[in-house]
Motif scaffolding. Structure first.
Motif, short mmCIF file in Angstrom:
data_model
loop_
_atom_site.label_atom_id
_atom_site.label_comp_id
_atom_site.label_asym_id
_atom_site.label_seq_id
_atom_site.Cartn_x
_atom_site.Cartn_y
_atom_site.Cartn_z
N VAL A 213 76.31 92.42 66.87
CA VAL A 213 77.52 91.64 67.14
C VAL A 213 78.38 92.30 68.20
CG1 VAL A 213 79.68 90.79 66.13
CG2 VAL A 213 77.54 90.57 64.86
N THR A 214 78.57 93.60 68.10
CA THR A 214 79.47 94.30 69.03
C THR A 214 78.83 94.49 70.40
OG1 THR A 214 78.70 96.41 68.11
CG2 THR A 214 80.72 95.48 67.21
N GLU A 215 77.62 94.97 70.45
CA GLU A 215 76.96 95.21 71.74
C GLU A 215 76.55 93.90 72.40
OE1 GLU A 215 75.80 97.41 74.93
OE2 GLU A 215 76.82 98.15 73.13
N GLY A 216 76.18 92.92 71.61
CA GLY A 216 75.79 91.63 72.16
C GLY A 216 76.96 90.74 72.50
N TRP A 267 89.86 100.49 64.77
CA TRP A 267 89.82 101.88 65.26
C TRP A 267 90.12 101.94 66.77
CZ3 TRP A 267 84.95 104.88 66.88
CH2 TRP A 267 85.27 106.22 67.11
N LEU A 268 89.64 100.96 67.53
CA LEU A 268 89.82 100.97 68.99
C LEU A 268 90.89 99.99 69.45
CD1 LEU A 268 86.05 101.10 70.02
CD2 LEU A 268 87.66 103.01 69.93
N TRP A 269 91.76 99.58 68.55
CA TRP A 269 92.74 98.55 68.85
C TRP A 269 93.67 98.95 69.99
CZ3 TRP A 269 92.91 93.61 67.62
CH2 TRP A 269 94.10 92.90 67.82
N ASN A 270 94.06 100.21 70.06
CA ASN A 270 95.04 100.66 71.04
C ASN A 270 94.42 101.36 72.25
OD1 ASN A 270 97.30 99.74 69.51
ND2 ASN A 270 97.12 101.55 68.19
N ASP A 271 93.12 101.18 72.48
CA ASP A 271 92.46 101.79 73.63
C ASP A 271 92.76 100.95 74.88
OD1 ASP A 271 90.39 102.47 75.63
OD2 ASP A 271 89.56 103.69 74.00
N PRO A 272 93.55 101.45 75.83
CA PRO A 272 93.97 100.63 76.98
C PRO A 272 92.83 100.26 77.91
CG PRO A 272 94.66 102.90 77.27
CD PRO A 272 94.11 102.82 75.89
N VAL A 273 91.87 101.18 78.12
CA VAL A 273 90.77 100.91 79.04
C VAL A 273 89.86 99.81 78.49
CG1 VAL A 273 88.77 101.90 80.22
CG2 VAL A 273 90.84 103.27 79.93
N LEU A 274 89.48 99.94 77.23
CA LEU A 274 88.62 98.93 76.62
C LEU A 274 89.36 97.61 76.45
CD1 LEU A 274 86.76 101.08 73.93
CD2 LEU A 274 85.92 100.32 76.16
N ARG A 275 90.65 97.68 76.26
CA ARG A 275 91.45 96.46 76.16
C ARG A 275 91.37 95.64 77.44
NH1 ARG A 275 93.81 93.21 72.31
NH2 ARG A 275 94.37 94.44 70.50
N SER A 276 91.41 96.34 78.58
CA SER A 276 91.35 95.64 79.87
C SER A 276 89.95 95.12 80.15
CB SER A 276 91.81 96.57 80.99
OG SER A 276 90.95 97.70 81.09
N LYS A 277 88.93 95.78 79.60
CA LYS A 277 87.54 95.36 79.82
C LYS A 277 87.19 94.13 78.98
CE LYS A 277 83.11 95.54 80.91
NZ LYS A 277 82.17 96.52 80.38
N TYR A 278 87.82 93.97 77.80
CA TYR A 278 87.52 92.87 76.89
C TYR A 278 88.79 92.08 76.58
CZ TYR A 278 83.43 95.84 76.29
OH TYR A 278 82.32 96.62 76.53
N PRO A 279 89.21 91.23 77.53
CA PRO A 279 90.49 90.53 77.37
C PRO A 279 90.39 89.18 76.66
CG PRO A 279 89.62 90.13 79.55
CD PRO A 279 88.60 90.99 78.84
N GLY A 280 89.21 88.83 76.13
CA GLY A 280 89.00 87.50 75.57
C GLY A 280 89.75 87.27 74.27
N LEU A 281 89.42 86.14 73.64
CA LEU A 281 90.06 85.76 72.38
C LEU A 281 89.83 86.79 71.30
CD1 LEU A 281 91.59 83.64 70.68
CD2 LEU A 281 89.36 82.54 70.22
N PHE A 282 88.59 87.31 71.22
CA PHE A 282 88.25 88.34 70.24
C PHE A 282 88.02 89.66 70.97
CE2 PHE A 282 86.94 84.41 68.12
CZ PHE A 282 87.52 84.57 66.87
N TYR A 283 88.84 90.64 70.63
CA TYR A 283 88.70 91.98 71.23
C TYR A 283 87.70 92.77 70.39
CZ TYR A 283 89.85 96.90 72.07
OH TYR A 283 89.78 98.25 72.33
N VAL A 284 86.46 92.87 70.88
CA VAL A 284 85.41 93.60 70.19
C VAL A 284 84.67 94.45 71.23
CG1 VAL A 284 83.37 93.47 68.72
CG2 VAL A 284 85.16 91.73 68.50
N PRO A 285 85.03 95.73 71.38
CA PRO A 285 84.40 96.57 72.41
C PRO A 285 82.92 96.82 72.11
CG PRO A 285 86.44 97.54 71.58
CD PRO A 285 86.09 96.44 70.66
N GLU A 286 82.15 97.03 73.16
CA GLU A 286 80.73 97.36 73.02
C GLU A 286 80.57 98.86 72.73
OE1 GLU A 286 78.06 95.35 76.03
OE2 GLU A 286 80.01 94.98 76.94
N PRO A 287 79.68 99.24 71.83
CA PRO A 287 79.44 100.66 71.56
C PRO A 287 79.02 101.45 72.79
CG PRO A 287 78.49 99.31 69.83
CD PRO A 287 78.94 98.38 70.90
#
Length: 299
Positions: A213-216, A267-287
């Motif tokens: 789910v996360t990587e895909g 856990w990664l909710w406040n990560d600014p870099v990943l936040r900018s990479k995944y700006p969609g409706l669901f914020y789910v960073p890739e491992p």
């Protein structure tokens, strides 16, 4: 007298139908440990393990202009997974639409094959300094390419790998699982228990689905599938039916997956870099984006 005899004859004929679900009918009535075990093991080795193998093994063994060990893992996955899923469908307790299953399997193989090519090149780029937590145009090794039209080609490659390939791979994958789940309902109390072997497989299975789910980046697809499963359970419960051991195993695996995804996001909710990479409706960073951002930089 004839009517009485007819009623008695009909009762005698119906009696086996009421009880046959609770009587042994061969392997179709048991927990499919062999298939669930094979699916879990090959998912971990051939899917999760392939990018790790590509990074660990020396480049001298697999030059950058040749298929890597991970590519061969992916090829094996593209053959073994649809085969196991077809065997799983064969063991369903009710007849399922062959047309729907065949179309899903064909689309699955095509999508996974598209992903094989794109993923192979993208992971080779990682060895050359490509950073997954950045967009294609923001990557240092990409943005200075000349002519600039080459960047468009890499964006097309990214589209085939991370978007089209994933959709054609995962949509039929989850449809097949849901089709199978729809046939996993029984009125027999004895069949509605997960055996110890199933509980032992539950953790590795749910953890793999978390990675999927996360990587895909298929959070919406996973949530829709899980919601459809919940609706199916409620609908079948109104008819006096409940998931059997295989249905419960699949349902519990998805439930634990949902919990793991929620913990990952928190856990990664406040990560600014990943936040900018995944700006969609669901914020789910890739491992793997987390790996290139926080782990590889520290090595």
């Amino acid at each position: 007298m004839q009517n009485v005899r007819k009623r008695r004859g009909n009762d005698l004929q119906r009696t086996p139908d009421v009880t046959k679900e609770c009587t042994p009918q061969g392997k179709k009535q048991l927990f499919h440990f062999d298939l669930w075990f094979c699916l879990t093991v090959q998912n971990w080795i051939l899917d999760f393990g392939r990018p790790i193998v590509m990074i660990i093994l020396p480049l001298e063994w697999f030059p950058l202009n040749k298929p890597s060990a991970g590519d061969y893992f992916h090829m094996a996955y593209n053959v073994i997974t649809p085969f196991l899923m077809l065997k799983l469908i064969e063991r369903s307790r009710r007849a399922l639409s062959r047309t729907a299953v065949y179309l899903c399997i064909i689309t699955f193989v095509m999508g996974a094959s598209i992903h094989l090519v794109g993923d192979s090149i993208n992971h080779r780029l990682i060895l050359s300094g490509y950073q997954l937590h950045l967009s294609v145009r923001d990557n240092p090794i990409i943005k200075d390419l000349k002519p600039a039209s080459l960047i468009d080609s890499f964006e097309l490659l990214y589209y085939y790998d991370e978007q089209l390939g994933h959709l054609m791979w995962y949509i039929p994958f989850f449809i097949i699982l849901f089709i199978y789940f729809s046939g996993c309902f029984s009125s027999c109390e004895k069949q509605r228990k997960v055996p110890i072997s199933g509980w032992l497989l539950l953790g590795p299975s749910a953890l793999y689905y978390w990675y999927l789910v996360t990587e895909g980046q298929i959070t919406e697809l996973f949530l829709l599938t899980f919601l459809a499963m919940v609706v199916m359970v409620i609908f079948q419960h109104s008819k006096g039916l409940s998931p059997d051991s295989n249905g419960l195993f699949l349902f519990y695996s998805f439930s634990v997956t949902l919990l793991l995804v929620a913990l990952w996001v928190a856990w990664l909710w406040n990560d600014p870099v990943l936040r900018s990479k995944y700006p969609g409706l669901f914020y789910v960073p890739e491992p793997w984006s987390y790996y290139t951002l926080h782990i590889k930089k520290g090595q």
